[in-house]
Motif scaffolding. Structure first.
Motif, short mmCIF file in Angstrom:
data_model
loop_
_atom_site.label_atom_id
_atom_site.label_comp_id
_atom_site.label_asym_id
_atom_site.label_seq_id
_atom_site.Cartn_x
_atom_site.Cartn_y
_atom_site.Cartn_z
N PRO A 24 -77.55 -5.35 -10.22
CA PRO A 24 -77.97 -5.45 -8.82
C PRO A 24 -77.29 -4.40 -7.93
N ARG A 25 -76.21 -3.83 -8.43
CA ARG A 25 -75.47 -2.81 -7.67
C ARG A 25 -74.66 -1.98 -8.65
N LEU A 26 -74.82 -0.66 -8.60
CA LEU A 26 -74.09 0.21 -9.52
C LEU A 26 -72.66 0.46 -9.07
N LEU A 27 -72.45 0.46 -7.77
CA LEU A 27 -71.13 0.76 -7.22
C LEU A 27 -70.31 -0.51 -7.07
N GLU A 28 -69.06 -0.48 -7.48
CA GLU A 28 -68.22 -1.67 -7.37
C GLU A 28 -67.98 -2.03 -5.90
N ALA A 40 -64.53 6.98 -5.83
CA ALA A 40 -63.94 8.23 -6.32
C ALA A 40 -64.81 8.83 -7.43
N ASP A 41 -65.31 7.96 -8.32
CA ASP A 41 -66.20 8.43 -9.39
C ASP A 41 -67.46 9.04 -8.79
N LEU A 42 -67.98 8.37 -7.78
CA LEU A 42 -69.22 8.82 -7.16
C LEU A 42 -69.05 10.19 -6.50
N ASP A 43 -67.95 10.37 -5.79
CA ASP A 43 -67.69 11.67 -5.16
C ASP A 43 -67.61 12.77 -6.21
N LYS A 44 -66.99 12.47 -7.32
CA LYS A 44 -66.85 13.47 -8.39
C LYS A 44 -68.22 13.81 -8.99
N MET A 49 -72.76 17.52 -9.55
CA MET A 49 -74.22 17.62 -9.51
C MET A 49 -74.69 18.70 -8.54
N GLN A 50 -74.05 18.75 -7.39
CA GLN A 50 -74.44 19.75 -6.39
C GLN A 50 -73.92 21.14 -6.72
N GLY A 51 -72.79 21.20 -7.43
CA GLY A 51 -72.22 22.50 -7.77
C GLY A 51 -72.86 23.15 -8.97
N ASN A 52 -73.18 22.36 -9.98
CA ASN A 52 -73.77 22.90 -11.22
C ASN A 52 -74.61 21.81 -11.86
N PHE A 53 -75.89 21.81 -11.53
CA PHE A 53 -76.76 20.73 -11.98
C PHE A 53 -76.88 20.65 -13.50
N ARG A 54 -76.99 21.80 -14.15
CA ARG A 54 -77.12 21.81 -15.61
C ARG A 54 -75.86 21.27 -16.28
N LEU A 55 -74.71 21.59 -15.71
CA LEU A 55 -73.46 21.05 -16.24
C LEU A 55 -73.44 19.54 -16.12
N TRP A 56 -73.90 19.02 -14.97
CA TRP A 56 -73.96 17.57 -14.77
C TRP A 56 -74.89 16.93 -15.80
N ALA A 57 -76.07 17.53 -16.00
CA ALA A 57 -77.05 16.97 -16.94
C ALA A 57 -76.49 16.94 -18.36
N LYS A 58 -75.83 18.03 -18.75
CA LYS A 58 -75.24 18.08 -20.09
C LYS A 58 -74.12 17.07 -20.25
N GLY A 59 -73.40 16.81 -19.17
CA GLY A 59 -72.29 15.88 -19.24
C GLY A 59 -72.69 14.42 -19.19
N CYS A 60 -73.72 14.10 -18.39
CA CYS A 60 -74.09 12.69 -18.23
C CYS A 60 -74.91 12.17 -19.41
N SER A 96 -80.09 5.31 -5.92
CA SER A 96 -79.69 4.31 -6.92
C SER A 96 -78.34 3.70 -6.58
N PHE A 97 -77.40 4.54 -6.18
CA PHE A 97 -76.06 4.05 -5.88
C PHE A 97 -75.99 3.34 -4.53
N ALA A 98 -76.94 3.62 -3.65
CA ALA A 98 -76.97 2.95 -2.34
C ALA A 98 -77.62 1.57 -2.43
N CYS A 99 -78.34 1.31 -3.51
CA CYS A 99 -79.08 0.06 -3.65
C CYS A 99 -78.14 -1.11 -3.92
N ASP A 100 -78.37 -2.21 -3.23
CA ASP A 100 -77.57 -3.42 -3.43
C ASP A 100 -78.49 -4.63 -3.31
N LEU A 101 -78.79 -5.24 -4.46
CA LEU A 101 -79.72 -6.38 -4.50
C LEU A 101 -79.00 -7.69 -4.81
N ARG A 102 -77.70 -7.73 -4.62
CA ARG A 102 -76.96 -8.95 -4.97
C ARG A 102 -77.44 -10.16 -4.19
N GLU A 103 -77.82 -9.97 -2.94
CA GLU A 103 -78.18 -11.12 -2.11
C GLU A 103 -79.49 -11.78 -2.53
#
Length: 199
Positions: A24-28, A40-44, A49-60, A96-103
């Motif tokens: 229901p929510r990805l972020l703690e 902190a994870d999200l900021d990283k 992702m914004q600095g090097n999209f291909r690097l992010w894709a290869k890493g995730c 996705s990270f802004a979504c919160d369906l807990r309620e």
């Protein structure tokens, strides 16, 4: 999770719902909600992702698939990521990270079966426990699979088994397959004939 919103609005259209590795929510949101991702994870992630999209894709890709980057299913997962426009992918991830369906969880009256994967980094056991506490009558099962792409047969078998099971065999919230069993009152919505199975 969209199926839950639809079931709240039109419960008579649903016989039951099967959720796969849903959250229901990805972020703690400590202390009441634990997840795999903190601010902190999200900021990283956003920074990479914004600095090097291909690097992010290869890493995730290997992280989400719980396997080595050289594995065939990881390479298959990565290929479509490279075809995405970085700005569109970034917008989708932020949403996705802004979504919160807990309620909405306590509002679900349709029987819900949740399948979680043993090695899935995005939905830790705490997420399953939270959903069971807040969704009366739901059940959760932990499948012996690390990712959908790595072990699709195990995932498909789990879904088919749930869809073929007699509804009368389900009562009360529980985690099966190495999880912690949580008791809840019996849920008798199975007895109401409905029309559609949604996965």
């Amino acid at each position: 999770m969209i199926a839950l919103l639809a079931a709240i609005e039109r419960p008579k259209l649903f016989k039951r719902i099967v959720l796969l590795a849903s959250s229901p929510r990805l972020l703690e949101a400590p202390p009441e909600y634990e997840s795999s991702f903190g601010l902190a994870d999200l900021d990283k992630v956003f920074g990479i992702m914004q600095g090097n999209f291909r690097l992010w894709a290869k890493g995730c890709a290997p992280v989400l698939n719980a396997d080595d980057v050289k594995a065939a299913h990881v390479r298959e997962f990565t290929r479509p990521l490279f075809s995405l426009r970085p700005d569109v992918a970034f917008s989708c991830l932020k949403t996705s990270f802004a979504c919160d369906l807990r309620e909405v969880l306590p509002q679900v009256e349709v029987p819900v079966h949740m399948l979680f994967l043993e090695g899935d980094p995005t939905t830790p056991p705490a997420v399953a426990a939270y959903m069971l506490r807040h969704m009366p009558g739901a059940t959760a099962e932990v499948l012996p699979a690390r990712s959908v792409h790595q072990q699709p047969d195990a995932v498909a078998d789990g879904i088919l088994r749930l869809l073929q099971a007699a509804p009368e065999n389900s009562s009360g919230s529980q985690v099966i397959g190495g999880g912690v069993e949580l008791a809840s009152p019996p849920f008798d919505a199975w007895s109401t004939p409905m029309e559609v199975d949604i996965i």
